[in-house]
Design a protein around this motif. Sequence first.
Motif, PDB file in Angstrom:
ATOM      1  N   LYS A  11      93.133  58.686  87.953  1.00  0.00           N
ATOM      2  CA  LYS A  11      92.150  58.112  88.887  1.00  0.00           C
ATOM      3  C   LYS A  11      90.740  58.213  88.299  1.00  0.00           C
ATOM      4  O   LYS A  11      89.903  57.336  88.517  1.00  0.00           O
ATOM      5  CB  LYS A  11      92.220  58.837  90.232  1.00  0.00           C
ATOM      6  CG  LYS A  11      93.507  58.511  90.977  1.00  0.00           C
ATOM      7  CD  LYS A  11      93.586  59.198  92.316  1.00  0.00           C
ATOM      8  CE  LYS A  11      94.916  58.875  92.973  1.00  0.00           C
ATOM      9  NZ  LYS A  11      95.143  59.579  94.228  1.00  0.00           N
ATOM     10  N   VAL A  12      90.501  59.280  87.567  1.00  0.00           N
ATOM     11  CA  VAL A  12      89.197  59.474  86.927  1.00  0.00           C
ATOM     12  C   VAL A  12      89.015  58.430  85.823  1.00  0.00           C
ATOM     13  O   VAL A  12      87.958  57.794  85.702  1.00  0.00           O
ATOM     14  CB  VAL A  12      89.113  60.913  86.348  1.00  0.00           C
ATOM     15  CG1 VAL A  12      87.834  61.098  85.548  1.00  0.00           C
ATOM     16  CG2 VAL A  12      89.182  61.937  87.467  1.00  0.00           C
ATOM     17  N   LEU A  13      90.066  58.216  85.046  1.00  0.00           N
ATOM     18  CA  LEU A  13      90.019  57.218  83.962  1.00  0.00           C
ATOM     19  C   LEU A  13      89.697  55.832  84.514  1.00  0.00           C
ATOM     20  O   LEU A  13      88.863  55.113  83.967  1.00  0.00           O
ATOM     21  CB  LEU A  13      91.389  57.125  83.281  1.00  0.00           C
ATOM     22  CG  LEU A  13      91.677  57.958  82.054  1.00  0.00           C
ATOM     23  CD1 LEU A  13      93.061  57.612  81.536  1.00  0.00           C
ATOM     24  CD2 LEU A  13      90.638  57.731  80.971  1.00  0.00           C
ATOM     25  N   ILE A  14      90.385  55.479  85.589  1.00  0.00           N
ATOM     26  CA  ILE A  14      90.205  54.141  86.169  1.00  0.00           C
ATOM     27  C   ILE A  14      88.772  53.973  86.684  1.00  0.00           C
ATOM     28  O   ILE A  14      88.127  52.952  86.456  1.00  0.00           O
ATOM     29  CB  ILE A  14      91.234  53.900  87.292  1.00  0.00           C
ATOM     30  CG1 ILE A  14      92.641  53.875  86.700  1.00  0.00           C
ATOM     31  CG2 ILE A  14      90.945  52.605  88.040  1.00  0.00           C
ATOM     32  CD1 ILE A  14      93.748  53.944  87.731  1.00  0.00           C
ATOM     33  N   LEU A  25      86.413  53.818  83.472  1.00  0.00           N
ATOM     34  CA  LEU A  25      86.556  52.668  82.577  1.00  0.00           C
ATOM     35  C   LEU A  25      86.341  51.341  83.285  1.00  0.00           C
ATOM     36  O   LEU A  25      85.792  50.406  82.716  1.00  0.00           O
ATOM     37  CB  LEU A  25      87.954  52.662  81.943  1.00  0.00           C
ATOM     38  CG  LEU A  25      88.233  53.762  80.919  1.00  0.00           C
ATOM     39  CD1 LEU A  25      89.709  53.761  80.549  1.00  0.00           C
ATOM     40  CD2 LEU A  25      87.400  53.554  79.669  1.00  0.00           C
ATOM     41  N   LEU A  26      86.828  51.250  84.526  1.00  0.00           N
ATOM     42  CA  LEU A  26      86.820  49.946  85.202  1.00  0.00           C
ATOM     43  C   LEU A  26      85.942  49.916  86.446  1.00  0.00           C
ATOM     44  O   LEU A  26      85.828  48.865  87.085  1.00  0.00           O
ATOM     45  CB  LEU A  26      88.259  49.561  85.595  1.00  0.00           C
ATOM     46  CG  LEU A  26      89.269  49.493  84.442  1.00  0.00           C
ATOM     47  CD1 LEU A  26      90.677  49.332  84.975  1.00  0.00           C
ATOM     48  CD2 LEU A  26      88.936  48.343  83.507  1.00  0.00           C
ATOM     49  N   HIS A  27      85.370  51.079  86.802  1.00  0.00           N
ATOM     50  CA  HIS A  27      84.552  51.181  88.022  1.00  0.00           C
ATOM     51  C   HIS A  27      85.351  50.730  89.249  1.00  0.00           C
ATOM     52  O   HIS A  27      84.846  50.020  90.120  1.00  0.00           O
ATOM     53  CB  HIS A  27      83.258  50.365  87.892  1.00  0.00           C
ATOM     54  CG  HIS A  27      82.489  50.731  86.669  1.00  0.00           C
ATOM     55  ND1 HIS A  27      81.905  51.956  86.500  1.00  0.00           N
ATOM     56  CD2 HIS A  27      82.264  50.056  85.520  1.00  0.00           C
ATOM     57  CE1 HIS A  27      81.337  52.021  85.316  1.00  0.00           C
ATOM     58  NE2 HIS A  27      81.550  50.878  84.690  1.00  0.00           N
ATOM     59  N   ARG A  28      86.628  51.078  89.269  1.00  0.00           N
ATOM     60  CA  ARG A  28      87.459  50.779  90.447  1.00  0.00           C
ATOM     61  C   ARG A  28      87.904  52.119  91.036  1.00  0.00           C
ATOM     62  O   ARG A  28      88.319  53.007  90.291  1.00  0.00           O
ATOM     63  CB  ARG A  28      88.720  49.994  90.061  1.00  0.00           C
ATOM     64  CG  ARG A  28      88.410  48.632  89.486  1.00  0.00           C
ATOM     65  CD  ARG A  28      89.692  47.891  89.155  1.00  0.00           C
ATOM     66  NE  ARG A  28      89.431  46.779  88.276  1.00  0.00           N
ATOM     67  CZ  ARG A  28      90.362  46.070  87.666  1.00  0.00           C
ATOM     68  NH1 ARG A  28      91.652  46.353  87.852  1.00  0.00           N
ATOM     69  NH2 ARG A  28      90.031  45.069  86.873  1.00  0.00           N
ATOM     70  N   GLU A  29      87.823  52.204  92.341  1.00  0.00           N
ATOM     71  CA  GLU A  29      88.207  53.456  92.986  1.00  0.00           C
ATOM     72  C   GLU A  29      89.584  53.320  93.624  1.00  0.00           C
ATOM     73  O   GLU A  29      89.788  52.451  94.485  1.00  0.00           O
ATOM     74  CB  GLU A  29      87.171  53.825  94.042  1.00  0.00           C
ATOM     75  CG  GLU A  29      87.371  55.229  94.534  1.00  0.00           C
ATOM     76  CD  GLU A  29      86.086  55.856  95.072  1.00  0.00           C
ATOM     77  OE1 GLU A  29      86.222  56.769  95.886  1.00  0.00           O
ATOM     78  OE2 GLU A  29      84.987  55.411  94.679  1.00  0.00           O
ATOM     79  N   VAL A  30      90.520  54.153  93.183  1.00  0.00           N
ATOM     80  CA  VAL A  30      91.850  54.158  93.802  1.00  0.00           C
ATOM     81  C   VAL A  30      91.676  54.704  95.217  1.00  0.00           C
ATOM     82  O   VAL A  30      91.118  55.789  95.397  1.00  0.00           O
ATOM     83  CB  VAL A  30      92.836  55.036  92.994  1.00  0.00           C
ATOM     84  CG1 VAL A  30      94.194  55.080  93.666  1.00  0.00           C
ATOM     85  CG2 VAL A  30      92.948  54.529  91.567  1.00  0.00           C
ATOM     86  N   PRO A  72      97.260  53.775  91.247  1.00  0.00           N
ATOM     87  CA  PRO A  72      96.526  52.865  90.354  1.00  0.00           C
ATOM     88  C   PRO A  72      96.896  51.394  90.561  1.00  0.00           C
ATOM     89  O   PRO A  72      96.043  50.520  90.479  1.00  0.00           O
ATOM     90  CB  PRO A  72      96.935  53.352  88.963  1.00  0.00           C
ATOM     91  CG  PRO A  72      97.162  54.809  89.150  1.00  0.00           C
ATOM     92  CD  PRO A  72      97.789  54.936  90.512  1.00  0.00           C
ATOM     93  N   MET A  73      98.172  51.119  90.874  1.00  0.00           N
ATOM     94  CA  MET A  73      98.566  49.708  91.044  1.00  0.00           C
ATOM     95  C   MET A  73      97.801  49.043  92.199  1.00  0.00           C
ATOM     96  O   MET A  73      97.636  47.829  92.227  1.00  0.00           O
ATOM     97  CB  MET A  73     100.063  49.586  91.273  1.00  0.00           C
ATOM     98  CG  MET A  73     100.522  50.103  92.588  1.00  0.00           C
ATOM     99  SD  MET A  73     102.260  49.734  92.807  1.00  0.00           S
ATOM    100  CE  MET A  73     102.591  50.583  94.329  1.00  0.00           C
ATOM    101  N   HIS A  74      97.327  49.828  93.156  1.00  0.00           N
ATOM    102  CA  HIS A  74      96.580  49.254  94.280  1.00  0.00           C
ATOM    103  C   HIS A  74      95.243  48.682  93.836  1.00  0.00           C
ATOM    104  O   HIS A  74      94.602  47.946  94.587  1.00  0.00           O
ATOM    105  CB  HIS A  74      96.383  50.299  95.391  1.00  0.00           C
ATOM    106  CG  HIS A  74      97.687  50.745  95.993  1.00  0.00           C
ATOM    107  ND1 HIS A  74      97.996  52.054  96.238  1.00  0.00           N
ATOM    108  CD2 HIS A  74      98.785  50.033  96.351  1.00  0.00           C
ATOM    109  CE1 HIS A  74      99.222  52.134  96.748  1.00  0.00           C
ATOM    110  NE2 HIS A  74      99.717  50.923  96.821  1.00  0.00           N
ATOM    111  N   VAL A  75      94.796  49.061  92.636  1.00  0.00           N
ATOM    112  CA  VAL A  75      93.569  48.443  92.110  1.00  0.00           C
ATOM    113  C   VAL A  75      93.890  47.675  90.817  1.00  0.00           C
ATOM    114  O   VAL A  75      93.029  47.475  89.965  1.00  0.00           O
ATOM    115  CB  VAL A  75      92.455  49.492  91.878  1.00  0.00           C
ATOM    116  CG1 VAL A  75      91.966  50.054  93.201  1.00  0.00           C
ATOM    117  CG2 VAL A  75      92.901  50.604  90.949  1.00  0.00           C
ATOM    118  N   GLY A  76      95.151  47.253  90.674  1.00  0.00           N
ATOM    119  CA  GLY A  76      95.529  46.370  89.574  1.00  0.00           C
ATOM    120  C   GLY A  76      95.689  47.043  88.221  1.00  0.00           C
ATOM    121  O   GLY A  76      95.561  46.387  87.184  1.00  0.00           O
ATOM    122  N   VAL A  77      95.984  48.351  88.228  1.00  0.00           N
ATOM    123  CA  VAL A  77      96.025  49.076  86.956  1.00  0.00           C
ATOM    124  C   VAL A  77      97.316  49.882  86.817  1.00  0.00           C
ATOM    125  O   VAL A  77      97.853  50.393  87.807  1.00  0.00           O
ATOM    126  CB  VAL A  77      94.818  50.052  86.859  1.00  0.00           C
ATOM    127  CG1 VAL A  77      94.766  50.720  85.484  1.00  0.00           C
ATOM    128  CG2 VAL A  77      93.516  49.343  87.143  1.00  0.00           C
TER     129      VAL A  77
END
Length: 467
Positions: free
Chosen positions: A244-247, A250-255, A261-266
């Motif tokens: 969750k920290v990586l996402i 890297l992508l500025h998306r918050e799970v 992660p799939m809920h934010v496309g990752v």
Amino acid sequence: MGRTSGLLYRIRGGVHPPSSKDLTAEKQIRRIEAPATVTIPMRQHIGAPCTPRVKKGDEVLVGTVIGDSEAFVSAPIHSSVSGKVVQVAPQPHPAGGEVLAAIIENDGEYRRDPSLAPPSPWEDMQPEEIRKEVRSAGMVGLGGAAFPTHVKLSPPREYPIDTVILNGAECEPFLTSDYRLLLEEPDAVLEGMRIIMRAVGARRGIVAVEDNKPKAIKAMETCVRGSGIEVASLRTRYPQGAEKVLIANLLHREVPSGGLPMHVGVVVNNVGTAYAIARRFSEGMPLVERVVTVTGSVVREPSNLMVPLGTGFSHAVEACGGFTEPPAKVIMGGPMMGLAQYTLEVPVVKGTSGILALSWKEARYSEPAEPVCIRCGRCVDVCPMGLIPTYLGTYAHNEKWDLLQRLHIEDCIECGCCTYTCPTKNPLVQLIKTGKAELARRRQHAERRESENRAAAEKSEGAGKDG
Ligand code: SF4
Ligand code: SF4
């Protein structure tokens, strides 16, 4: 495409423990033989444990399926040696307690099961076929969490995946197994990542590595050239590798809270998992061995080993020259999130990223002294999930279950930063783990009662109709 950019990716909160990676960072991965007997547990992943598919007296080969399950969230288990099953019985497990395991006498010949053959080139396969292959190879996340990989690669249609992140951060101190794979097998790691991207239909791929591993970053940058995959350099700070920290970084998306992660496309996968997937597709090999960092100042020759699953910790330590003095503490994994062991007579499993033996001096700093709170707020400052660890610890201790839920205890990733930073050595993460376990138990209990009540209601309704 090369590196996405410089050192942009900072973590919110986090700590900076001594890395201690120099003990093994330059140690090339060395393959070791399995011992005379291997003990392969039927539970090596999150989800349903496997049911044994072999019994005492059966002959097995390398790659023979010895355990499987009908459940979706599960992964089959294969033999890492050829030989004879001498027992199927509960055995000590490095995650605690006893688990049903197949004990196999190793004939030392490592004959491969004839059913093992590389599948069709993955480029010719449909995503569903790739997922089936990944499942039949028994793949699970090798970063330590051991979540079945085919499940991660099967997001529901309403959650399309646009990005795959390959997690090479390896932010836990002491561990260097992912680092060595990035250095020694960059092509295979990249191949595994491309297979994952095809399985989930992602167009973007990012290899994320902490900036304390410049050689690994360079190796991957060379390797990805022209592939469209990016390499991201992350500022070194624990727990930079938490997904969750990586996402977020890297992508500025918050799970979302309680989300995946799939809920934010990752989709995030570990380096070792990508490597193992690549081997399945190039050699037909299921997951029967893994890289383990055996380290700590009391290990005579700290090393990175390729270890057949089911090998005893004691055997792996012996392959590193044994101990120079009795260790104060042995941990499976890293010092921040790893699991303390009470015996070395437990087997290496799919989730064993490291075997860490700490001296009395090293182990002392993590011992709780006075579990009191002086309200300094440090634990709040370092929590990468934005939680309030001191309250979570207090409420777990005082069994305030509703309050724990209100403070989103489920979002705790158990990174241990709060405990690490607390000046009074308040065992916050242990209290939080206990609180989470109790809440899960209560939830299961409530669900069971609800389904029993529903069944009883349906039965009485049916009886009424009959009457
Ligand atoms: S760091 Fe420790 S002492 Fe400080 S607020 Fe948190 S629990 Fe209390
Ligand atoms: S509360 Fe959980 S997520 Fe936050 S620092 Fe503590 S262990 Fe890490």
